[in-house]
Design a protein around this motif. Structure first.
Motif, PDB file in Angstrom:
ATOM      1  N   LEU A 126     -82.760 -48.280 -37.490  1.00  0.00           N
ATOM      2  CA  LEU A 126     -83.033 -48.921 -36.265  1.00  0.00           C
ATOM      3  C   LEU A 126     -81.699 -49.597 -35.798  1.00  0.00           C
ATOM      4  O   LEU A 126     -81.241 -49.374 -34.675  1.00  0.00           O
ATOM      5  CB  LEU A 126     -84.164 -49.785 -35.995  1.00  0.00           C
ATOM      6  CG  LEU A 126     -84.127 -50.506 -34.823  1.00  0.00           C
ATOM      7  CD1 LEU A 126     -84.454 -49.323 -33.551  1.00  0.00           C
ATOM      8  CD2 LEU A 126     -85.702 -51.521 -34.836  1.00  0.00           C
ATOM      9  N   GLY A 127     -81.134 -50.714 -36.703  1.00  0.00           N
ATOM     10  CA  GLY A 127     -80.011 -51.127 -36.676  1.00  0.00           C
ATOM     11  C   GLY A 127     -78.853 -50.337 -36.444  1.00  0.00           C
ATOM     12  O   GLY A 127     -77.923 -50.819 -35.381  1.00  0.00           O
ATOM     13  N   GLN A 128     -78.703 -48.942 -36.907  1.00  0.00           N
ATOM     14  CA  GLN A 128     -77.706 -48.289 -36.830  1.00  0.00           C
ATOM     15  C   GLN A 128     -77.794 -47.608 -35.411  1.00  0.00           C
ATOM     16  O   GLN A 128     -76.690 -47.503 -34.654  1.00  0.00           O
ATOM     17  CB  GLN A 128     -77.387 -47.215 -37.771  1.00  0.00           C
ATOM     18  CG  GLN A 128     -77.088 -47.666 -39.142  1.00  0.00           C
ATOM     19  CD  GLN A 128     -77.267 -46.526 -40.308  1.00  0.00           C
ATOM     20  OE1 GLN A 128     -77.659 -45.415 -39.891  1.00  0.00           O
ATOM     21  NE2 GLN A 128     -77.019 -46.970 -41.288  1.00  0.00           N
ATOM     22  N   ARG A 129     -78.839 -47.368 -34.902  1.00  0.00           N
ATOM     23  CA  ARG A 129     -79.111 -46.822 -33.445  1.00  0.00           C
ATOM     24  C   ARG A 129     -78.935 -47.754 -32.498  1.00  0.00           C
ATOM     25  O   ARG A 129     -78.125 -47.457 -31.601  1.00  0.00           O
ATOM     26  CB  ARG A 129     -80.500 -46.437 -33.411  1.00  0.00           C
ATOM     27  CG  ARG A 129     -80.748 -45.042 -34.223  1.00  0.00           C
ATOM     28  CD  ARG A 129     -82.420 -44.766 -34.008  1.00  0.00           C
ATOM     29  NE  ARG A 129     -82.811 -44.498 -32.617  1.00  0.00           N
ATOM     30  CZ  ARG A 129     -83.891 -44.920 -31.848  1.00  0.00           C
ATOM     31  NH1 ARG A 129     -84.802 -45.498 -32.853  1.00  0.00           N
ATOM     32  NH2 ARG A 129     -84.064 -44.795 -30.827  1.00  0.00           N
ATOM     33  N   ILE A 130     -79.231 -49.159 -32.744  1.00  0.00           N
ATOM     34  CA  ILE A 130     -79.010 -50.167 -31.728  1.00  0.00           C
ATOM     35  C   ILE A 130     -77.569 -50.125 -31.576  1.00  0.00           C
ATOM     36  O   ILE A 130     -76.640 -50.225 -30.405  1.00  0.00           O
ATOM     37  CB  ILE A 130     -79.434 -51.318 -32.357  1.00  0.00           C
ATOM     38  CG1 ILE A 130     -80.925 -51.362 -32.072  1.00  0.00           C
ATOM     39  CG2 ILE A 130     -78.880 -52.408 -31.546  1.00  0.00           C
ATOM     40  CD1 ILE A 130     -81.650 -51.714 -30.714  1.00  0.00           C
ATOM     41  N   ALA A 131     -76.585 -50.424 -32.945  1.00  0.00           N
ATOM     42  CA  ALA A 131     -75.149 -50.427 -32.782  1.00  0.00           C
ATOM     43  C   ALA A 131     -74.373 -49.361 -31.986  1.00  0.00           C
ATOM     44  O   ALA A 131     -73.713 -49.647 -31.235  1.00  0.00           O
ATOM     45  CB  ALA A 131     -74.762 -50.579 -34.035  1.00  0.00           C
ATOM     46  N   TYR A 140     -79.051 -53.718 -19.691  1.00  0.00           N
ATOM     47  CA  TYR A 140     -80.062 -53.921 -20.531  1.00  0.00           C
ATOM     48  C   TYR A 140     -80.885 -52.744 -20.495  1.00  0.00           C
ATOM     49  O   TYR A 140     -81.358 -52.227 -21.315  1.00  0.00           O
ATOM     50  CB  TYR A 140     -80.841 -55.065 -20.482  1.00  0.00           C
ATOM     51  CG  TYR A 140     -82.337 -55.019 -20.693  1.00  0.00           C
ATOM     52  CD1 TYR A 140     -82.582 -55.120 -22.264  1.00  0.00           C
ATOM     53  CD2 TYR A 140     -83.238 -54.946 -19.933  1.00  0.00           C
ATOM     54  CE1 TYR A 140     -83.679 -55.354 -22.543  1.00  0.00           C
ATOM     55  CE2 TYR A 140     -84.740 -54.861 -20.186  1.00  0.00           C
ATOM     56  CZ  TYR A 140     -84.986 -54.995 -21.617  1.00  0.00           C
ATOM     57  OH  TYR A 140     -86.123 -55.031 -22.037  1.00  0.00           O
ATOM     58  N   LEU A 141     -81.351 -52.566 -19.221  1.00  0.00           N
ATOM     59  CA  LEU A 141     -82.030 -51.174 -18.979  1.00  0.00           C
ATOM     60  C   LEU A 141     -81.507 -49.814 -19.229  1.00  0.00           C
ATOM     61  O   LEU A 141     -82.012 -48.870 -19.917  1.00  0.00           O
ATOM     62  CB  LEU A 141     -82.580 -51.303 -17.556  1.00  0.00           C
ATOM     63  CG  LEU A 141     -83.601 -52.132 -16.866  1.00  0.00           C
ATOM     64  CD1 LEU A 141     -83.514 -51.935 -15.439  1.00  0.00           C
ATOM     65  CD2 LEU A 141     -85.000 -52.240 -17.549  1.00  0.00           C
ATOM     66  N   TYR A 142     -80.103 -49.750 -18.826  1.00  0.00           N
ATOM     67  CA  TYR A 142     -79.637 -48.670 -19.300  1.00  0.00           C
ATOM     68  C   TYR A 142     -79.124 -48.546 -20.976  1.00  0.00           C
ATOM     69  O   TYR A 142     -79.591 -47.523 -21.451  1.00  0.00           O
ATOM     70  CB  TYR A 142     -78.059 -48.680 -18.629  1.00  0.00           C
ATOM     71  CG  TYR A 142     -77.108 -47.474 -19.122  1.00  0.00           C
ATOM     72  CD1 TYR A 142     -77.005 -46.336 -18.418  1.00  0.00           C
ATOM     73  CD2 TYR A 142     -76.183 -47.671 -20.108  1.00  0.00           C
ATOM     74  CE1 TYR A 142     -76.143 -45.237 -18.741  1.00  0.00           C
ATOM     75  CE2 TYR A 142     -75.395 -46.654 -20.346  1.00  0.00           C
ATOM     76  CZ  TYR A 142     -75.407 -45.485 -19.837  1.00  0.00           C
ATOM     77  OH  TYR A 142     -74.521 -44.446 -20.185  1.00  0.00           O
ATOM     78  N   THR A 143     -78.725 -49.653 -21.570  1.00  0.00           N
ATOM     79  CA  THR A 143     -78.347 -49.454 -22.909  1.00  0.00           C
ATOM     80  C   THR A 143     -79.649 -49.184 -24.041  1.00  0.00           C
ATOM     81  O   THR A 143     -79.678 -48.499 -24.698  1.00  0.00           O
ATOM     82  CB  THR A 143     -77.860 -50.927 -23.144  1.00  0.00           C
ATOM     83  OG1 THR A 143     -76.600 -51.274 -22.598  1.00  0.00           O
ATOM     84  CG2 THR A 143     -77.480 -50.709 -24.815  1.00  0.00           C
ATOM     85  N   TYR A 144     -80.692 -49.844 -23.221  1.00  0.00           N
ATOM     86  CA  TYR A 144     -82.023 -49.657 -24.506  1.00  0.00           C
ATOM     87  C   TYR A 144     -83.280 -48.581 -23.712  1.00  0.00           C
ATOM     88  O   TYR A 144     -84.158 -48.696 -24.235  1.00  0.00           O
ATOM     89  CB  TYR A 144     -82.557 -51.081 -24.699  1.00  0.00           C
ATOM     90  CG  TYR A 144     -81.375 -51.980 -25.037  1.00  0.00           C
ATOM     91  CD1 TYR A 144     -80.853 -51.812 -26.507  1.00  0.00           C
ATOM     92  CD2 TYR A 144     -80.977 -52.981 -24.497  1.00  0.00           C
ATOM     93  CE1 TYR A 144     -79.963 -52.723 -27.018  1.00  0.00           C
ATOM     94  CE2 TYR A 144     -80.110 -53.928 -24.666  1.00  0.00           C
ATOM     95  CZ  TYR A 144     -79.413 -53.505 -26.344  1.00  0.00           C
ATOM     96  OH  TYR A 144     -78.310 -54.504 -26.580  1.00  0.00           O
ATOM     97  N   GLU A 145     -82.755 -47.837 -22.938  1.00  0.00           N
ATOM     98  CA  GLU A 145     -83.886 -46.971 -22.026  1.00  0.00           C
ATOM     99  C   GLU A 145     -84.407 -46.049 -23.059  1.00  0.00           C
ATOM    100  O   GLU A 145     -85.429 -45.715 -22.910  1.00  0.00           O
ATOM    101  CB  GLU A 145     -82.957 -46.213 -21.084  1.00  0.00           C
ATOM    102  CG  GLU A 145     -84.024 -45.568 -20.165  1.00  0.00           C
ATOM    103  CD  GLU A 145     -83.652 -44.771 -19.007  1.00  0.00           C
ATOM    104  OE1 GLU A 145     -84.478 -44.480 -18.182  1.00  0.00           O
ATOM    105  OE2 GLU A 145     -82.289 -44.543 -19.000  1.00  0.00           O
ATOM    106  N   HIS A 146     -83.581 -45.475 -24.205  1.00  0.00           N
ATOM    107  CA  HIS A 146     -84.350 -44.629 -25.098  1.00  0.00           C
ATOM    108  C   HIS A 146     -84.834 -45.358 -26.248  1.00  0.00           C
ATOM    109  O   HIS A 146     -85.041 -44.684 -27.348  1.00  0.00           O
ATOM    110  CB  HIS A 146     -83.303 -43.662 -25.328  1.00  0.00           C
ATOM    111  CG  HIS A 146     -82.550 -42.800 -24.362  1.00  0.00           C
ATOM    112  ND1 HIS A 146     -83.513 -42.091 -23.495  1.00  0.00           N
ATOM    113  CD2 HIS A 146     -81.339 -42.808 -23.591  1.00  0.00           C
ATOM    114  CE1 HIS A 146     -82.796 -41.677 -22.496  1.00  0.00           C
ATOM    115  NE2 HIS A 146     -81.531 -42.041 -22.576  1.00  0.00           N
ATOM    116  N   PHE A 147     -85.240 -46.566 -26.403  1.00  0.00           N
ATOM    117  CA  PHE A 147     -85.694 -47.251 -27.543  1.00  0.00           C
ATOM    118  C   PHE A 147     -87.235 -47.980 -26.971  1.00  0.00           C
ATOM    119  O   PHE A 147     -87.503 -48.033 -25.668  1.00  0.00           O
ATOM    120  CB  PHE A 147     -84.969 -48.647 -27.657  1.00  0.00           C
ATOM    121  CG  PHE A 147     -83.638 -48.287 -28.353  1.00  0.00           C
ATOM    122  CD1 PHE A 147     -83.594 -48.254 -29.940  1.00  0.00           C
ATOM    123  CD2 PHE A 147     -82.652 -48.007 -27.604  1.00  0.00           C
ATOM    124  CE1 PHE A 147     -82.285 -48.070 -30.467  1.00  0.00           C
ATOM    125  CE2 PHE A 147     -81.358 -47.757 -28.409  1.00  0.00           C
ATOM    126  CZ  PHE A 147     -81.031 -47.688 -29.735  1.00  0.00           C
TER     127      PHE A 147
END
Length: 283
Positions: A117-122, A222-229
């Motif tokens: 998860l950390g790698q995907r977030i980064a 925020y909505l764009y960056t984390y939309e697929h989480f």
């Protein structure tokens, strides 16, 4: 006292918003190994973009005033680009991490970012910080806000913003851009213009109004960056940022970069006074 120009930095704020947003955690692989580790982490890539962001923000702002010849605005942008050194910002971050976080805290941050998860977030945050994403976020922002209105994802933003300090750090960055732009404009009036401290106070007085505009842009980012989480994944991420190590890391890096950005402002103003109003500078 001559009135300070009111710099218009809202257009370039989409860039500054993304820069501040990714600062929350995609800087993650730094460690007491200092520069060698920072060079291998997303932090290096993000810091490298800062001089260009500051230069472009001030260049665009000057042109939007309609009071400065475009060629002069481009020249000022070049001065700013040279004044804001990515190497200096990087060094300050490295030094502050070494002095203010212990090995255990940095190891905890590093370990979390080595998780899947950390790698995907980064990866998502670094991708959102690239120029190719800026226009997409700007154009898709209104539709994303409408799409997620009233959802749990929208409700989670307030926690995200509080934990990451995204809006707060973006406002600080925008204030730095305004200071640079006001310094450039005041150079035309030489010593008769306001001092840097006077400019800073007047710009600080605009902070509340600026915050409202910035928060909307941070929300779209925020909505764009984390939309697929998933919401669960976002909650896990925020849980990490609320740990002792995550909070300390975010606080130190954000403050360090803000200080590194503010340092060259007075130097830029002095250079512009000498260049644009040499008679006043030498009187």
């Amino acid at each position: 006292m001559r009135a300070i120009p009111s710099p218009n930095v809202l257009a370039p704020l989409r860039r500054l918003t993304l820069m501040a947003l990714v600062l929350a955690s995609s800087l993650a692989d730094a460690s007491p190994l200092s520069e060698s580790v920072v060079s291998e982490s997303p932090l290096g890539e993000i810091i490298d973009q800062y001089p260009a962001m500051m230069s472009e923000g001030i260049r665009e702002g000057l042109k939007q005033t309609g009071q400065v010849d475009p060629m002069v605005a481009d020249m000022v942008g070049g001065i700013v680009s040279r004044a804001f050194s990515s190497a200096a910002i990087r060094q300050q971050v490295v030094d502050d991490l070494a002095s203010k976080l212990d090995d255990g805290q940095l190891e905890a941050v590093r370990d979390w970012y080595q998780t899947p998860l950390g790698q995907r977030i980064a990866q998502a945050e670094v991708a959102a910080s690239r120029p190719a994403a800026w226009k997409t976020i700007e154009t898709q922002g209104p539709s994303l806000v409408k799409k997620y209105e009233g959802t749990e994802r929208a409700d989670t933003f307030s926690r995200f913003d509080r934990v990451s300090r995204a809006t707060e750090s973006t406002v600080d960055t925008a204030v730095a851009v305004q200071l640079g732009l006001a310094s450039a404009m005041s150079a035309f009036s030489g010593k008769e213009g306001p001092t840097l401290e006077q400019m800073k106070q007047q710009i600080e007085d605009q902070r509340f109004m600026l915050r409202g505009a910035v928060e909307q842009q941070v929300y779209a980012a925020y909505l764009y960056t984390y939309e697929h989480f998933s919401i669960d994944e976002i909650d896990q991420y925020l849980d990490f940022l609320e740990t002792d190590a995550g909070a300390a890391y975010n606080r130190v890096v954000t403050n360090s970069i803000q200080q590194a950005i503010l340092k060259p402002v007075e130097s830029v103003g002095n250079q512009l006074v000498r260049l644009l109003n040499p008679n006043a500078a030498g009187s």
